[in-house]
Design a protein around this motif. Structure first.
Motif, PDB file in Angstrom:
ATOM      1  N   MET A   7      28.754  75.238  27.849  1.00  0.00           N
ATOM      2  CA  MET A   7      28.441  74.000  28.571  1.00  0.00           C
ATOM      3  C   MET A   7      27.453  73.157  27.763  1.00  0.00           C
ATOM      4  SD  MET A   7      30.016  74.513  31.563  1.00  0.00           S
ATOM      5  CE  MET A   7      29.272  73.864  33.018  1.00  0.00           C
ATOM      6  N   LEU A   8      27.504  71.864  27.995  1.00  0.00           N
ATOM      7  CA  LEU A   8      26.544  70.930  27.421  1.00  0.00           C
ATOM      8  C   LEU A   8      26.234  69.904  28.499  1.00  0.00           C
ATOM      9  CD1 LEU A   8      24.991  70.047  24.849  1.00  0.00           C
ATOM     10  CD2 LEU A   8      26.925  68.579  24.339  1.00  0.00           C
ATOM     11  N   CYS A   9      25.003  69.812  28.907  1.00  0.00           N
ATOM     12  CA  CYS A   9      24.579  68.900  29.982  1.00  0.00           C
ATOM     13  C   CYS A   9      25.389  69.135  31.259  1.00  0.00           C
ATOM     14  CB  CYS A   9      24.686  67.448  29.529  1.00  0.00           C
ATOM     15  SG  CYS A   9      23.657  67.039  28.124  1.00  0.00           S
ATOM     16  N   GLY A  10      25.700  70.381  31.541  1.00  0.00           N
ATOM     17  CA  GLY A  10      26.411  70.718  32.768  1.00  0.00           C
ATOM     18  C   GLY A  10      27.906  70.484  32.736  1.00  0.00           C
ATOM     19  N   VAL A  11      28.458  70.116  31.575  1.00  0.00           N
ATOM     20  CA  VAL A  11      29.894  69.851  31.442  1.00  0.00           C
ATOM     21  C   VAL A  11      30.457  70.803  30.385  1.00  0.00           C
ATOM     22  CG1 VAL A  11      31.636  68.090  30.901  1.00  0.00           C
ATOM     23  CG2 VAL A  11      29.512  67.419  32.017  1.00  0.00           C
ATOM     24  N   GLN A  12      31.651  71.331  30.667  1.00  0.00           N
ATOM     25  CA  GLN A  12      32.274  72.217  29.688  1.00  0.00           C
ATOM     26  C   GLN A  12      32.496  71.463  28.377  1.00  0.00           C
ATOM     27  OE1 GLN A  12      35.861  74.128  30.959  1.00  0.00           O
ATOM     28  NE2 GLN A  12      34.949  74.896  32.855  1.00  0.00           N
ATOM     29  N   ILE A  13      32.219  72.131  27.276  1.00  0.00           N
ATOM     30  CA  ILE A  13      32.346  71.499  25.963  1.00  0.00           C
ATOM     31  C   ILE A  13      33.787  71.064  25.720  1.00  0.00           C
ATOM     32  CG2 ILE A  13      32.251  71.940  23.476  1.00  0.00           C
ATOM     33  CD1 ILE A  13      29.632  73.342  23.913  1.00  0.00           C
TER      34      ILE A  13
END
Length: 142
Positions: A7-13
């Motif tokens: 994840m990055l900032c709560g979103v899947q990469i």
């Protein structure tokens, strides 16, 4: 858990990468089209744009190698590998030149649909020429 996707900032990469590819592909077509039709601007030499793209990619690779390894020696460590990768690199160079030609003759929507048909043709030719079997889910994805 250990099987959770990155994840990055709560979103899947993978979602972010997909979104970035959509923006990049649509943006590239629209920018190519726009810069070729700007009022008051002369037509630029498309080969210059393509060469500049390659120079930027090359410099990026050099910087990444220097950052990771501190030297460019690994780029020359396997000359046969470098030679093998030069074939697709030259094909991409031709493809990028042809993209500018196509954008000059087609509207953005027609160009995009035509350009993306490469996915369909890749599937068809992989079955016909390489005797691969594609399942129904892959054909549906195509």
């Amino acid at each position: 858990g250990p099987d959770a996707p990155p994840m990055l900032c709560g979103v899947q990469i993978r979602v972010l990468v997909c979104a970035m590819l959509v923006v990049q592909n649509t943006g590239a077509v629209l920018l190519m089209r726009y810069t070729r039709s700007m009022p008051g601007e002369g037509q630029y030499i498309t080969q210059t744009a393509v060469i500049m793209q390659e120079v930027i990619k090359g410099l990026t690779c050099v910087l990444l190698l220097l950052k990771d390894e501190g030297t460019l020696a690994s780029a020359w460590a396997k000359p046969a590998e470098a030679l093998k990768t030069s074939v697709p690199a030259l094909l991409y160079l031709v493809q990028n030149n042809l993209q500018y030609v196509a954008v000059g003759y087609l509207d953005a929507a027609t160009y995009t649909v035509s350009y993306q048909s490469k996915i369909i043709w890749s599937g068809i030719l992989s079955v016909v020429l390489l005797n691969r079997k594609l399942g129904s889910h892959k054909w549906l994805g195509i």
